[in-house]
Design a protein around this motif. Sequence first.
Motif, PDB file in Angstrom:
ATOM      1  N   LEU A   1      61.337  44.251  15.402  1.00 44.46           N
ATOM      2  CA  LEU A   1      60.890  45.373  16.215  1.00 44.46           C
ATOM      3  C   LEU A   1      61.839  46.545  16.009  1.00 44.46           C
ATOM      4  N   LEU A   2      61.289  47.672  15.649  1.00 40.04           N
ATOM      5  CA  LEU A   2      62.076  48.866  15.355  1.00 40.04           C
ATOM      6  C   LEU A   2      61.629  50.011  16.255  1.00 40.04           C
TER       7      LEU A   2
ATOM      8  N   ASP B   1      55.574  43.374   9.893  1.00 47.15           N
ATOM      9  CA  ASP B   1      55.347  42.037   9.356  1.00 47.15           C
ATOM     10  C   ASP B   1      56.173  41.852   8.102  1.00 47.15           C
ATOM     11  N   PHE B   2      56.559  40.604   7.850  1.00 47.28           N
ATOM     12  CA  PHE B   2      57.302  40.311   6.611  1.00 47.28           C
ATOM     13  C   PHE B   2      57.055  38.863   6.212  1.00 47.28           C
TER      14      PHE B   2
ATOM     15  N   VAL C   1      67.936  32.307   9.963  1.00 48.97           N
ATOM     16  CA  VAL C   1      68.047  33.768  10.021  1.00 48.97           C
ATOM     17  C   VAL C   1      67.546  34.354   8.708  1.00 48.97           C
ATOM     18  N   ARG C   2      66.582  35.285   8.835  1.00 48.97           N
ATOM     19  CA  ARG C   2      66.009  35.917   7.649  1.00 48.97           C
ATOM     20  C   ARG C   2      66.712  37.239   7.366  1.00 48.97           C
ATOM     21  N   THR C   3      67.061  37.482   6.121  1.00 47.58           N
ATOM     22  CA  THR C   3      67.525  38.804   5.687  1.00 47.58           C
ATOM     23  C   THR C   3      66.316  39.538   5.128  1.00 47.58           C
ATOM     24  N   VAL C   4      65.905  40.575   5.842  1.00 48.69           N
ATOM     25  CA  VAL C   4      64.665  41.283   5.505  1.00 48.69           C
ATOM     26  C   VAL C   4      65.008  42.650   4.921  1.00 48.69           C
TER      27      VAL C   4
ATOM     28  N   ARG D   1      60.177  42.666   2.662  1.00 43.60           N
ATOM     29  CA  ARG D   1      60.223  41.380   1.957  1.00 43.60           C
ATOM     30  C   ARG D   1      61.424  40.593   2.487  1.00 43.60           C
ATOM     31  N   VAL D   2      61.297  39.277   2.496  1.00 42.81           N
ATOM     32  CA  VAL D   2      62.403  38.415   2.906  1.00 42.81           C
ATOM     33  C   VAL D   2      63.243  38.105   1.676  1.00 42.81           C
TER      34      VAL D   2
END
Length: 218
Positions: free
Chosen positions: A198-199, A217-218, A156-159, A147-148
């Motif tokens: 990407l992890l 995906d988020f 910049v997204r903090t996910v 989730r964002v």
Amino acid sequence: NNTIYHPDCYEAFRRAKAQGALVVHNHPGWRRPNMNIGPFEQKAYDEGLIDGIEAFNSADLYPLAIERAKKYGFFLIGATDAHISTSRDYLAFTPIRNMTLIFAKDKSLESLREALLDRRAIAYGWGTLSGEESLLKDLFKASMQTRVERTDAAGVRTVAITNTTSIAYTLRIGDDNPFVLDAFTTATVAVAAGEKLLLSVENMWCGAEEHPVVELDF
């Protein structure tokens, strides 16, 4: 069992397979100086007498067995090799014993056999998983919730990434140091505007030196 025995090991394999058995090459690196394929193994492989191979045996991981599985079409097995109580062998060191995750249509023997021969199996041991890259990616994606939490002025997204499983995952983003996402915990990562999450899953192995890289995906 008596009808399988024969002084010629290859004939014993043939008799087992004639009964419908799936033959697994157990602990292929045990008490050996290397993982080179010897003439006995090569003959059994070439004749199609072997169906699976251990990636894990007790506390031993055989990364090169993953390469053999890819080359010869073997399914992978995670085995305890328990000669005594598994609680005595495992509980002092890890809460989850070795196992083989089989992705079958149902719990019937026919479905289990079909899944194994189609290589829809992941070997688990000591917090590490090995198998087909696509299966590992699917398992990891199914294990995660994202989730964002916020987006800053620069986009910049903090996910937040939540691990919903009992298995801890060792993750790496790009060239950063890896971090561990423990079982049933959440970590946050920053994803720049326009970039993907990407992890590299470092405790998953899809080859002797390969880890799957998964896009979430988020």
